[in-house]
Design a protein around this motif. Structure first.
Motif, short mmCIF file in Angstrom:
data_model
loop_
_atom_site.label_atom_id
_atom_site.label_comp_id
_atom_site.label_asym_id
_atom_site.label_seq_id
_atom_site.Cartn_x
_atom_site.Cartn_y
_atom_site.Cartn_z
N VAL A 64 -24.17 14.27 -26.03
CA VAL A 64 -22.92 14.17 -25.27
C VAL A 64 -23.10 15.03 -24.02
O VAL A 64 -23.27 16.25 -24.11
CB VAL A 64 -21.71 14.66 -26.11
CG1 VAL A 64 -20.43 14.59 -25.28
CG2 VAL A 64 -21.57 13.84 -27.38
N GLY A 65 -23.06 14.38 -22.86
CA GLY A 65 -23.33 15.06 -21.60
C GLY A 65 -22.21 16.00 -21.16
O GLY A 65 -21.09 15.95 -21.67
N ALA A 66 -22.52 16.82 -20.19
CA ALA A 66 -21.58 17.80 -19.65
C ALA A 66 -20.30 17.12 -19.16
O ALA A 66 -20.36 16.10 -18.48
CB ALA A 66 -22.22 18.57 -18.51
N GLY A 67 -19.16 17.67 -19.56
CA GLY A 67 -17.88 17.16 -19.10
C GLY A 67 -17.44 15.85 -19.71
O GLY A 67 -16.37 15.33 -19.37
N ALA A 68 -18.21 15.28 -20.61
CA ALA A 68 -17.82 14.04 -21.28
C ALA A 68 -16.69 14.31 -22.27
O ALA A 68 -16.51 15.44 -22.74
CB ALA A 68 -19.01 13.41 -22.00
N THR A 78 -27.37 7.12 -33.92
CA THR A 78 -28.61 7.86 -33.73
C THR A 78 -29.19 7.58 -32.34
O THR A 78 -29.36 6.43 -31.96
CB THR A 78 -29.62 7.49 -34.82
OG1 THR A 78 -29.04 7.78 -36.09
CG2 THR A 78 -30.92 8.25 -34.66
N GLY A 79 -29.46 8.63 -31.60
CA GLY A 79 -30.08 8.51 -30.29
C GLY A 79 -29.17 8.01 -29.18
O GLY A 79 -29.63 7.76 -28.07
N ALA A 80 -27.87 7.88 -29.44
CA ALA A 80 -26.93 7.44 -28.41
C ALA A 80 -26.77 8.53 -27.35
O ALA A 80 -26.90 9.72 -27.65
CB ALA A 80 -25.58 7.10 -29.03
N HIS A 81 -26.46 8.12 -26.12
CA HIS A 81 -26.24 9.09 -25.04
C HIS A 81 -24.95 8.75 -24.32
O HIS A 81 -24.77 7.62 -23.87
CB HIS A 81 -27.41 9.05 -24.06
CG HIS A 81 -27.20 9.94 -22.88
ND1 HIS A 81 -27.42 9.54 -21.59
CD2 HIS A 81 -26.77 11.22 -22.79
CE1 HIS A 81 -27.14 10.53 -20.77
NE2 HIS A 81 -26.74 11.56 -21.46
N VAL A 82 -24.07 9.75 -24.22
CA VAL A 82 -22.83 9.63 -23.45
C VAL A 82 -23.03 10.49 -22.21
O VAL A 82 -23.18 11.70 -22.31
CB VAL A 82 -21.61 10.09 -24.27
CG1 VAL A 82 -20.35 10.05 -23.42
CG2 VAL A 82 -21.45 9.24 -25.52
N GLY A 83 -23.03 9.85 -21.04
CA GLY A 83 -23.36 10.54 -19.80
C GLY A 83 -22.30 11.51 -19.31
O GLY A 83 -21.15 11.53 -19.80
N ARG A 84 -22.66 12.28 -18.34
CA ARG A 84 -21.81 13.29 -17.72
C ARG A 84 -20.47 12.68 -17.30
O ARG A 84 -20.43 11.67 -16.60
CB ARG A 84 -22.52 13.87 -16.50
CG ARG A 84 -21.70 14.88 -15.71
CD ARG A 84 -22.46 15.35 -14.49
NE ARG A 84 -23.62 16.15 -14.86
CZ ARG A 84 -23.56 17.47 -15.05
NH1 ARG A 84 -22.43 18.12 -14.91
NH2 ARG A 84 -24.65 18.14 -15.39
N GLY A 85 -19.38 13.28 -17.76
CA GLY A 85 -18.05 12.87 -17.35
C GLY A 85 -17.58 11.54 -17.90
O GLY A 85 -16.51 11.06 -17.53
#
Length: 134
Positions: A64-68, A78-85
């Motif tokens: 989980v990215g910064a500010g998300a 597994t391995g999911a990515h939630v980008g910044r904001g």
């Protein structure tokens, strides 16, 4: 020997960031706001300034990215990515190895299929329709 309750990492700008190691093995930045019942699996990360609501499950190697913001009862595979904001709505599901771009919005109840890529600023509705960013 005394064990530390946190891990330290240096970010790209050379700043030292501290992360708490959760009971399940995941790492949560000290300045992230994470509900007490969130499951952060081993090798998963929650970056500084992120907000994660109650009942969320974050599987191994997810990030989980910064500010998300991750809404109540959402599930990150597994391995999911939630980008910044980016914003993930209530009861939404982000499939394994799926990527949600910076500033994108996944609405309540929406499902992002495994290995899908949601572009920066895009919106995914509960019926799966992707709308162009405004």
């Amino acid at each position: 020997m005394r064990l530390r309750k946190y891990e330290e990492f240096e970010d790209d700008a050379g700043r030292v960031r501290r992360y708490l190691r959760m009971p399940s093995g995941g790492l949560v930045a000290l300045d992230a706001d994470v509900a007490s019942d969130v499951q952060v699996a081993r090798w998963a990360w929650v970056d500084p300034g992120a907000r994660v609501s109650e009942g969320v499950r974050i599987n191994s190697y997810a990030w989980v990215g910064a500010g998300a913001v991750v809404g109540p009862r959402a599930h990150l595979g597994t391995g999911a990515h939630v980008g910044r904001g980016a914003v993930v709505g209530e009861d939404a599901v982000i499939g394994p190895r799926a990527q949600v771009g910076a500033g994108a919005r996944i609405e309540a109840g929406a499902v992002v299929e495994p290995e899908a890529r949601v572009p920066e600023g895009a919106v995914v509705t509960a019926d799966g329709v992707r709308l162009a960013a405004a």
